[in-house]
Design a protein around this motif. Sequence first.
Motif, mmCIF file in Angstrom:
data_model
loop_
_atom_site.group_PDB
_atom_site.id
_atom_site.type_symbol
_atom_site.label_atom_id
_atom_site.label_comp_id
_atom_site.label_asym_id
_atom_site.label_seq_id
_atom_site.Cartn_x
_atom_site.Cartn_y
_atom_site.Cartn_z
ATOM 1 N N PHE A 81 5.198 4.215 -19.524
ATOM 2 C CA PHE A 81 5.773 3.831 -18.220
ATOM 3 C C PHE A 81 4.665 3.678 -17.391
ATOM 4 C CE2 PHE A 81 6.975 5.124 -13.941
ATOM 5 C CZ PHE A 81 8.036 4.661 -13.635
ATOM 6 N N CYS A 82 4.580 2.628 -16.433
ATOM 7 C CA CYS A 82 3.655 2.360 -15.515
ATOM 8 C C CYS A 82 4.218 1.958 -14.334
ATOM 9 C CB CYS A 82 2.394 1.450 -15.930
ATOM 10 S SG CYS A 82 3.092 -0.036 -16.250
ATOM 11 N N GLY A 83 3.696 2.261 -13.149
ATOM 12 C CA GLY A 83 4.102 1.577 -11.905
ATOM 13 C C GLY A 83 3.075 1.962 -10.657
ATOM 14 N N TRP A 84 3.633 1.697 -9.522
ATOM 15 C CA TRP A 84 3.081 1.565 -8.218
ATOM 16 C C TRP A 84 3.589 2.600 -7.311
ATOM 17 C CZ3 TRP A 84 4.042 0.615 -3.023
ATOM 18 C CH2 TRP A 84 3.054 0.447 -2.419
ATOM 19 N N LEU A 85 3.000 3.575 -6.647
ATOM 20 C CA LEU A 85 3.322 4.413 -5.501
ATOM 21 C C LEU A 85 2.437 4.093 -4.252
ATOM 22 C CD1 LEU A 85 3.586 7.730 -7.760
ATOM 23 C CD2 LEU A 85 5.738 6.079 -6.775
ATOM 24 N N LEU A 86 3.138 4.236 -3.235
ATOM 25 C CA LEU A 86 2.587 4.236 -1.981
ATOM 26 C C LEU A 86 1.646 5.320 -1.694
ATOM 27 C CD1 LEU A 86 2.158 2.662 0.832
ATOM 28 C CD2 LEU A 86 4.043 4.010 1.881
ATOM 29 N N SER A 87 2.065 6.703 -2.244
ATOM 30 C CA SER A 87 1.549 7.953 -2.004
ATOM 31 C C SER A 87 1.477 8.567 -3.262
ATOM 32 C CB SER A 87 2.121 8.617 -1.003
ATOM 33 O OG SER A 87 1.527 10.080 -0.939
ATOM 34 N N PHE A 88 0.396 9.380 -3.504
ATOM 35 C CA PHE A 88 0.246 10.101 -4.717
ATOM 36 C C PHE A 88 1.196 11.294 -4.742
ATOM 37 C CE2 PHE A 88 -1.020 14.426 -6.079
ATOM 38 C CZ PHE A 88 -1.505 14.195 -7.646
ATOM 39 N N ASP A 113 -1.683 4.071 -3.878
ATOM 40 C CA ASP A 113 -2.214 3.496 -2.839
ATOM 41 C C ASP A 113 -3.243 4.372 -2.048
ATOM 42 O OD1 ASP A 113 -1.979 0.768 -1.369
ATOM 43 O OD2 ASP A 113 -2.022 2.072 0.347
ATOM 44 N N ASN A 114 -2.972 5.651 -2.103
ATOM 45 C CA ASN A 114 -3.941 6.589 -1.317
ATOM 46 C C ASN A 114 -4.984 7.310 -2.072
ATOM 47 O OD1 ASN A 114 -1.906 7.934 -2.195
ATOM 48 N ND2 ASN A 114 -1.780 9.373 -0.257
ATOM 49 N N TYR A 131 -1.550 9.781 -16.025
ATOM 50 C CA TYR A 131 -2.761 9.000 -15.617
ATOM 51 C C TYR A 131 -2.541 8.405 -14.227
ATOM 52 C CZ TYR A 131 -4.160 9.214 -20.449
ATOM 53 O OH TYR A 131 -4.300 9.616 -21.949
ATOM 54 N N VAL A 132 -3.541 8.852 -13.322
ATOM 55 C CA VAL A 132 -3.367 8.648 -11.898
ATOM 56 C C VAL A 132 -4.675 8.011 -11.480
ATOM 57 C CG1 VAL A 132 -3.079 9.142 -9.607
ATOM 58 C CG2 VAL A 132 -1.685 10.640 -11.262
ATOM 59 N N LEU A 133 -4.365 6.401 -10.926
ATOM 60 C CA LEU A 133 -5.268 5.642 -10.767
ATOM 61 C C LEU A 133 -5.330 4.957 -9.324
ATOM 62 C CD1 LEU A 133 -4.183 4.974 -13.877
ATOM 63 C CD2 LEU A 133 -6.739 4.134 -14.015
ATOM 64 N N PRO A 134 -6.468 4.640 -8.894
ATOM 65 C CA PRO A 134 -6.280 3.472 -7.615
ATOM 66 C C PRO A 134 -5.909 2.416 -7.650
ATOM 67 C CG PRO A 134 -8.464 3.891 -8.368
ATOM 68 C CD PRO A 134 -7.993 4.624 -8.941
ATOM 69 N N ILE A 135 -5.268 1.525 -6.790
ATOM 70 C CA ILE A 135 -4.923 0.195 -6.936
ATOM 71 C C ILE A 135 -5.991 -0.607 -6.573
ATOM 72 C CG2 ILE A 135 -3.672 0.176 -4.763
ATOM 73 C CD1 ILE A 135 -2.248 -1.553 -7.928
ATOM 74 N N GLY A 191 -5.741 10.527 0.065
ATOM 75 C CA GLY A 191 -5.960 9.978 1.514
ATOM 76 C C GLY A 191 -4.741 9.775 2.129
ATOM 77 N N PRO A 192 -4.967 9.263 3.515
ATOM 78 C CA PRO A 192 -3.701 9.162 4.572
ATOM 79 C C PRO A 192 -2.850 8.142 3.590
ATOM 80 C CG PRO A 192 -5.614 8.117 5.391
ATOM 81 C CD PRO A 192 -6.379 8.831 3.983
ATOM 82 N N VAL A 193 -1.558 8.039 4.129
ATOM 83 C CA VAL A 193 -0.623 7.081 3.591
ATOM 84 C C VAL A 193 -0.420 5.983 4.508
ATOM 85 C CG1 VAL A 193 1.902 6.897 2.896
ATOM 86 C CG2 VAL A 193 0.645 9.002 2.661
ATOM 87 N N ARG A 194 -0.812 4.709 4.059
ATOM 88 C CA ARG A 194 -0.774 3.751 4.774
ATOM 89 C C ARG A 194 0.769 3.432 4.999
ATOM 90 N NH1 ARG A 194 0.343 -1.403 2.786
ATOM 91 N NH2 ARG A 194 0.282 -0.878 0.715
ATOM 92 N N ASN A 195 0.821 2.612 6.226
ATOM 93 C CA ASN A 195 2.163 2.043 6.812
ATOM 94 C C ASN A 195 2.320 0.693 6.177
ATOM 95 O OD1 ASN A 195 4.493 1.128 7.835
ATOM 96 N ND2 ASN A 195 3.465 1.422 10.053
#
Length: 202
Positions: A81-88, A113-114, A131-135, A191-195
């Motif tokens: 499974f893999c995917g994108w999250l706005l916040s950890f 994203d953060n 596995y948690v990685l930056p985008i 980090g902070p969560v981007r709008n």
Amino acid sequence: MTATPVRDELADNPFARLQHEGRLLNAVFKGRTTKPRRVGFRGELALRFAPRLADEARPPELCCEQVMAVAHAGDSQLPFFCGWLLSFEHLRDVAEVLGDALHARGKYFLFCDNIDLTKRYQVPYRGAMFYVLPIVESTVYNEMLELLYLEKNELKKQSTAAKLDAIADAGCRFDLPFDIISYEEGIEVMGPVRNPHENRPV
């Protein structure tokens, strides 16, 4: 001959519950892949639903986007499974939604994203390792190709199902260790969560 409906292909694997709960959204691909017994999904996974007003269908409050995942007929857990999250912090929501579909030996990748662009982590949660990685490469697809050393040009002419198989196969073999941190430690260093709607035209 009438083709087997996709819903039947998802009936005896972990996608069945997610489909029944209405969580498999905006599918780019959903059905049998090129590998025997394997089914796959590319799209969005709904994590939190908005309260329903009468019969009005409302969009989910939270999704894991750009999801790629596979399962095998007769198995109850997801190997990849893999995917994108706005916040950890939403890793918890992914783990709770997938629930019993998680496996201790499964390979689960979340691009957040953060997360510091220089950091990569392994985060144990609900008996699984994420596995948690930056985008960095703009899309989960490109990130996975980069991470797994897959050549984009070699996959370019392949079908969506074949591309998903190539990424899932390489992902299941992935064993590069990252720094292991707890979910709570990840919350502290994120980090902070981007709008996501910032600077968009009204």
